[in-house]
Motif scaffolding. Structure first.
Motif, mmCIF file in Angstrom:
data_model
loop_
_atom_site.group_PDB
_atom_site.id
_atom_site.type_symbol
_atom_site.label_atom_id
_atom_site.label_comp_id
_atom_site.label_asym_id
_atom_site.label_seq_id
_atom_site.Cartn_x
_atom_site.Cartn_y
_atom_site.Cartn_z
ATOM 1 N N CYS A 718 11.075 -56.056 15.226
ATOM 2 C CA CYS A 718 12.134 -55.167 16.002
ATOM 3 C C CYS A 718 11.526 -54.488 17.188
ATOM 4 C CB CYS A 718 12.868 -54.389 15.120
ATOM 5 S SG CYS A 718 14.152 -53.536 15.831
ATOM 6 N N GLU A 719 11.570 -54.695 18.384
ATOM 7 C CA GLU A 719 11.009 -54.335 19.480
ATOM 8 C C GLU A 719 11.784 -54.345 20.871
ATOM 9 O OE1 GLU A 719 7.545 -56.711 20.320
ATOM 10 O OE2 GLU A 719 8.841 -58.578 20.063
ATOM 11 N N ALA A 720 11.360 -53.365 21.788
ATOM 12 C CA ALA A 720 12.049 -53.186 22.851
ATOM 13 C C ALA A 720 13.306 -52.938 22.838
ATOM 14 C CB ALA A 720 11.720 -54.293 23.756
ATOM 15 N N ARG A 721 14.449 -53.590 23.424
ATOM 16 C CA ARG A 721 15.720 -53.163 23.395
ATOM 17 C C ARG A 721 16.337 -53.877 22.296
ATOM 18 N NH1 ARG A 721 16.987 -54.191 29.873
ATOM 19 N NH2 ARG A 721 15.356 -52.806 30.807
ATOM 20 N N GLU A 722 15.825 -54.260 21.305
ATOM 21 C CA GLU A 722 16.419 -54.902 19.965
ATOM 22 C C GLU A 722 16.970 -53.819 19.097
ATOM 23 O OE1 GLU A 722 14.469 -59.181 19.419
ATOM 24 O OE2 GLU A 722 13.589 -57.725 18.476
ATOM 25 N N THR A 723 18.142 -53.892 18.757
ATOM 26 C CA THR A 723 18.456 -53.052 17.636
ATOM 27 C C THR A 723 19.258 -53.740 16.296
ATOM 28 O OG1 THR A 723 20.855 -52.782 18.628
ATOM 29 C CG2 THR A 723 19.097 -51.134 19.502
ATOM 30 N N ALA A 724 19.869 -53.047 15.566
ATOM 31 C CA ALA A 724 20.084 -53.736 14.280
ATOM 32 C C ALA A 724 21.486 -54.400 14.926
ATOM 33 C CB ALA A 724 20.573 -52.673 13.032
ATOM 34 N N ALA A 725 22.167 -53.663 15.921
ATOM 35 C CA ALA A 725 23.567 -54.236 16.396
ATOM 36 C C ALA A 725 23.091 -55.497 17.122
ATOM 37 C CB ALA A 725 24.194 -53.260 17.021
ATOM 38 N N THR A 726 22.042 -55.740 17.792
ATOM 39 C CA THR A 726 21.860 -56.766 18.713
ATOM 40 C C THR A 726 21.055 -58.022 17.832
ATOM 41 O OG1 THR A 726 19.972 -55.741 19.650
ATOM 42 C CG2 THR A 726 22.150 -55.486 20.860
ATOM 43 N N CYS A 727 20.458 -57.536 17.167
ATOM 44 C CA CYS A 727 19.273 -58.192 16.370
ATOM 45 C C CYS A 727 19.036 -57.983 14.975
ATOM 46 C CB CYS A 727 18.048 -58.627 17.259
ATOM 47 S SG CYS A 727 16.731 -59.923 16.395
ATOM 48 N N ALA A 728 20.196 -58.395 14.250
ATOM 49 C CA ALA A 728 19.917 -57.728 12.731
ATOM 50 C C ALA A 728 18.884 -58.442 11.735
ATOM 51 C CB ALA A 728 21.460 -58.076 12.074
ATOM 52 N N VAL A 729 18.581 -59.610 12.263
ATOM 53 C CA VAL A 729 17.515 -60.446 11.492
ATOM 54 C C VAL A 729 16.267 -59.792 11.582
ATOM 55 C CG1 VAL A 729 16.875 -61.996 13.489
ATOM 56 C CG2 VAL A 729 16.700 -62.574 10.957
ATOM 57 N N ASP A 730 16.141 -59.203 12.732
ATOM 58 C CA ASP A 730 14.455 -58.359 13.309
ATOM 59 C C ASP A 730 14.786 -56.950 12.751
ATOM 60 O OD1 ASP A 730 13.538 -60.779 13.866
ATOM 61 O OD2 ASP A 730 13.528 -60.506 15.902
ATOM 62 N N CYS A 731 15.987 -56.126 12.768
ATOM 63 C CA CYS A 731 15.806 -54.899 12.846
ATOM 64 C C CYS A 731 16.745 -54.258 11.586
ATOM 65 C CB CYS A 731 16.747 -54.324 14.275
ATOM 66 S SG CYS A 731 15.642 -54.734 15.653
ATOM 67 N N SER A 732 17.244 -55.073 10.737
ATOM 68 C CA SER A 732 18.130 -54.282 9.844
ATOM 69 C C SER A 732 17.150 -53.566 8.878
ATOM 70 C CB SER A 732 18.933 -55.406 8.752
ATOM 71 O OG SER A 732 17.825 -56.313 8.359
ATOM 72 N N ALA A 733 16.031 -54.004 8.704
ATOM 73 C CA ALA A 733 15.344 -53.184 7.763
ATOM 74 C C ALA A 733 14.321 -52.338 8.427
ATOM 75 C CB ALA A 733 14.216 -54.170 6.892
ATOM 76 N N VAL A 734 13.909 -52.539 9.529
ATOM 77 C CA VAL A 734 13.318 -51.402 10.331
ATOM 78 C C VAL A 734 13.333 -51.457 11.813
ATOM 79 C CG1 VAL A 734 11.263 -53.132 10.568
ATOM 80 C CG2 VAL A 734 10.631 -50.674 10.900
ATOM 81 N N SER A 735 13.336 -50.278 12.625
ATOM 82 C CA SER A 735 13.592 -50.403 13.846
ATOM 83 C C SER A 735 12.484 -49.725 14.868
ATOM 84 C CB SER A 735 14.955 -49.671 14.210
ATOM 85 O OG SER A 735 15.187 -49.776 15.572
ATOM 86 N N THR A 736 11.454 -50.148 15.029
ATOM 87 C CA THR A 736 10.299 -49.437 15.665
ATOM 88 C C THR A 736 10.227 -49.389 17.406
ATOM 89 O OG1 THR A 736 9.061 -51.695 15.709
ATOM 90 C CG2 THR A 736 8.889 -50.357 13.861
ATOM 91 N N ASN A 737 10.862 -50.630 17.639
ATOM 92 C CA ASN A 737 10.880 -50.372 19.154
ATOM 93 C C ASN A 737 9.364 -50.254 19.814
ATOM 94 O OD1 ASN A 737 13.469 -51.161 19.830
ATOM 95 N ND2 ASN A 737 14.086 -48.908 19.660
ATOM 96 N N ALA A 738 8.534 -50.859 19.148
ATOM 97 C CA ALA A 738 6.998 -50.533 19.496
ATOM 98 C C ALA A 738 6.875 -51.313 20.683
ATOM 99 C CB ALA A 738 6.267 -50.785 18.349
ATOM 100 N N SER A 739 5.797 -51.021 21.741
ATOM 101 C CA SER A 739 5.245 -51.556 22.828
ATOM 102 C C SER A 739 3.760 -51.587 22.441
ATOM 103 C CB SER A 739 5.955 -51.134 23.961
ATOM 104 O OG SER A 739 5.173 -51.661 25.188
ATOM 105 N N PRO A 740 3.283 -52.679 22.911
ATOM 106 C CA PRO A 740 1.699 -52.509 23.075
ATOM 107 C C PRO A 740 1.038 -51.768 23.914
ATOM 108 C CG PRO A 740 2.391 -54.741 23.562
ATOM 109 C CD PRO A 740 3.597 -54.076 23.359
ATOM 110 N N TYR A 741 1.954 -51.562 25.231
ATOM 111 C CA TYR A 741 1.568 -51.097 26.248
ATOM 112 C C TYR A 741 1.330 -49.519 26.215
ATOM 113 C CZ TYR A 741 2.504 -55.385 29.110
ATOM 114 O OH TYR A 741 2.221 -56.544 29.510
#
Length: 765
Positions: A718-741
């Protein structure tokens, strides 16, 4: 007559001294003789006493120069050997040739304000101080082991790799020259890792001006060709991208050439090390700058061990002092001895001098016995044909025990080994029967300018590692049956004449790097066929995977296709029974390899390790995707991702407001994301969708001119602009929006400022 004896003896001693004889028959060492240059001679006791000398006893010898790793002093031979020093001979001194402004004098090292060639090197052997490197005056050193910021070297650990502007000595005959080193070292420190133990690397572009260390550099060390991809957008900015060649890791940590950082930025990489034990290497992979950044000095080893290898008390192969990794490259020098590279990409560029572990023509002393060497070809283009030869040219056979990604199933006995750029081979050489001889690592490849001897090994008259080592049944993963392959995928390698940057460019399948058409389903086995329509050998490499070399066939090309035109050709002896990540593709042939694509999805790269070719587009992207699609057009399920199932899963930008980078190429402006896009004065760094020149580098955040690599829903992050609403498969459990930069704060750093912007004392550098 007795009164004349001292005079006669003094005359004899003086004559002996003039003619290079430091002794009269019998007696022992006589010290403090007035008028004798050496200050010592072998005399009978009564003669020594009559001349006012200090007699050391019958059978004693005159002391001489004793050289250790860090100093020289005058000692007796017994004391010198007992202290582990290198005794230079009776009556020798610590003087050596010292060059200052190309004028030579003979003084001890402590009195030399110029370039000291070492004890035993004298001006009459130089005639004049050279402006070119001199062979065998620099010691071969083993790259240091990286020290983690957190954790334990060889285990779960976090490292900080800071690329620094430094002055580096390539050869004792040359003045130190500007180069770039990881943590200030060339080669950079070696990462020691163990299978299954996570390694995290904070890769920091900390390139600063040598004449003003408080300022970041604003242009490259070498002339940048600004019409190639990358520089055509960013100009001559010093962009960096870390690639661990051979690593099995997520796409965002794989060293994609578009994921670059400018001075003042950090990119964090994570390597799970869930792959077979291997000696890999890291280098720069920035789009359009790969050849220049690595030529500047960036690179080092990444040694992945098995748990058995790490914890074993009984080494299977020579180890410790009997293991020597060799980082081999080449360099061209201008009239002032500074590394020189053509202003334009030179396909046939090769340096005129060999560089091994950061030195031109280094030397070392080895014990009589077996040594394990890692032979890495880190040159931009030059292939190497390596052998170990005695002074007279006789070859010493050796055993190859590992290559690229695994041990051999059975050690291969060789007299010469062909090593193309980025290939690594581990070999065991036995010097036991060559005491008091010089052995050279020799290259016999005909690439011009020719370089022959690379390193001198002086074999001592004392034994080292003499135990036997296993030559068969070595540990390696099982091979893949070709019947498991679901697809043969062809990559045609050729030169095109349609490029807008110079006379020609390279291509794979006659397409550009930005055209992404090849999708590989995760878990699949594929046979890849590299068909070389170019007129020279091209080594090829694929990110993510390890492969087996199957075979080659001669081919005939017609337009952009080819047909088999002859009998099957076996893989070379050193390519069989081993896992590889780089393979030589001869011209007029198709080279076939087999690999399994597993664990990670996303965009990866297939490219040539010849850095000049790569910078002119001898690289393509392929995507590993989840392909089990239900195509319901409603939800992105666990078996789907945006790469394989675009109708169900979204592909979005990796940019998001608040990551500290004004990603102008993705639409961020002062209006849409003021916190990322304003500089330290509060002015906007974006005009017309592009970063202002004064905001690129120098610690400012506005750096992403081009759109960044996209983020795929379904990739497990769950990264960048993804959220539980736009990408539940990645963001339903955790929402980090982490960037390596990460970007630096806008203010200029102080000497104790670290590029992460942390203020804790343990981050202070």
């Amino acid at each position: 007559m007795k009164a004349l004896l001292p005079v006669v003896l003094a005359v004899c001693i003086a004559l002996a001294s003039v003619h290079g004889v430091a002794a009269l028959p019998g007696g022992g060492a006589c010290l403090e003789l007035p008028g004798l240059p050496e200050g010592c001679s072998i005399l009978p006791e009564f003669v020594c006493m009559s001349l006012g000398g200090d007699f050391q006893g019958d059978g004693t010898t005159c002391p001489g120069a004793c050289v250790t790793d860090s100093s020289c002093s005058v000692e007796t031979e017994a004391d010198c050997v007992g202290a582990g020093g290198n005794y230079q001979g009776d009556s020798s001194t610590c003087d050596g040739a010292c060059c200052i402004d190309f004028v030579c004098t003979e003084v001890p090292e402590v009195a030399c304000d110029g370039i000291f060639f070492g004890v035993g090197f004298f001006c009459d052997g130089l005639s004049v101080c050279p402006r070119e490197p001199v062979p065998w005056v620099d010691d071969l050193t083993v790259p240091s082991t990286a020290v983690p910021r957190y954790g334990e070297a060889g285990g779960n650990a976090r490292y900080e790799f800071r690329v620094l502007s430094i002055l580096h000595s390539l050869n004792r005959a040359l003045s130190p020259v500007p180069m770039w080193g990881v943590n200030g070292e060339i080669p950079g420190p070696t990462i020691e890792a163990t299978q299954g133990q996570l390694v995290t690397v904070d890769f920091v572009n900390d390139l600063r001006r040598l004449d003003a260390p408080e300022e970041y550099i604003t242009s490259h060390l070498h002339t940048v060709m600004e019409c190639v991809k990358g520089p055509d957008t960013y100009g001559d900015a010093a962009r960096l991208s870390l690639r661990v060649h051979g690593i099995h890791a997520r796409a965002e940590y794989s060293g994609h050439p578009s994921r670059t950082i400018l001075p003042g930025q950090t990119y964090t990489y994570k390597f799970p090390n869930q792959q077979p034990a291997a000696t890999m290497w890291y280098h720069d992979a920035a789009q359009g700058l790969t050849r220049l950044n690595n030529y500047a000095g960036i690179g080092g080893f990444y040694h992945l061990m098995s748990a058995e290898e790490r914890y074993s008390n009984v080494p299977q192969f020579p180890s410790g002092e009997y293991y020597i990794p060799l980082f081999i490259s080449d360099v061209a020098l201008d009239e002032q001895g500074v590394p020189d590279y053509p202003d334009e990409i030179a396909y046939a560029f090769a340096g005129e001098f060999p560089v091994v572990n950061g030195k031109i023509w280094p030397k070392t002393e080895l014990k009589a016995g077996k040594y394990r060497f890692t032979l890495l070809n880190a040159a931009g283009k030059r292939p190497l044909a390596l052998s170990f030869r005695l002074e007279g040219g006789d070859v010493i056979p050796f055993h190859a025990i590992a290559a690229d990604q695994s041990y051999y199933s059975e050690a291969v006995l060789l007299e010469e080994l062909i090593v193309y750029p980025s290939e690594r081979y581990d070999v065991v050489v036995d010097f036991f029967h060559h005491r008091n001889r010089d052995v050279f690592l020799v290259n016999s490849d005909a690439t011009t300018p020719r370089i022959s001897r690379l390193v001198r090994f002086s074999i001592e008259d004392r034994s080292g590692f003499t135990a036997a080592f296993e030559k068969d049944g070595l540990p390696q993963p099982p091979f893949i049956d070709e019947l498991l392959s679901v697809r043969n995928r062809t990559w045609v390698l050729d030169e095109t004449s349609s490029g807008s940057c110079g006379a020609s460019e390279f291509s794979i399948n006659y397409q550009s790097f930005d055209e992404v058409e090849d999708v590989v389903c995760i878990g699949d086995v594929e046979v890849w066929e590299f068909a070389n329509a170019f007129g020279a050998v091209i080594p090829m490499h694929a990110h993510l995977v390890q492969f087996q070399v199957l075979e080659r066939f001669p081919v005939q090309f017609t337009d952009e296709t080819f047909e088999i035109d002859g009998a099957r050709l076996d893989a070379e002896p050193w390519e069989r029974g081993v896992w590889k990540d780089t393979v030589a593709c001869p011209p007029g042939q198709v080279t076939r390899v087999i690999a399994r694509f597993e664990d990670f999805t996303g965009p990866f790269v297939v490219d040539s390790p010849v850095m000049e070719y790569r910078d002119k587009d001898m690289k393509r992207q392929f995507v590993v995707a989840k392909c089990d699609c239900d195509n319901d057009g409603v939800s992105c399920d666990n078996t789907e991702d945006a790469w394989g199932c675009p109708s169900d899963c979204a592909l979005t930008s990796s940019a998001f407001c608040g990551d500290g980078i004004c990603q102008a190429g993705d639409g961020e402006t002062c209006g849409t994301c003021a916190r990322d896009c304003r500089n330290k004065e509060g002015s906007c760094c974006v005009s017309g969708g592009l970063c202002e020149a004064e905001c690129i580098g120098g610690g400012f955040a506005c750096t992403e001119v081009a759109a960044p690599v996209n983020v795929a829903c379904g990739d497990g992050l769950c990264e960048a602009r993804e959220t539980a609403a736009t990408c539940a498969v990645d963001c339903s459990a955790v929402s980090t929006n982490a960037s390596p930069y990460k970007s630096n704060p806008a203010q200029l750093p102080t000497p104790c400022h670290n590029v992460h912007g942390h203020t804790e004392s343990h981050h202070c550098v």
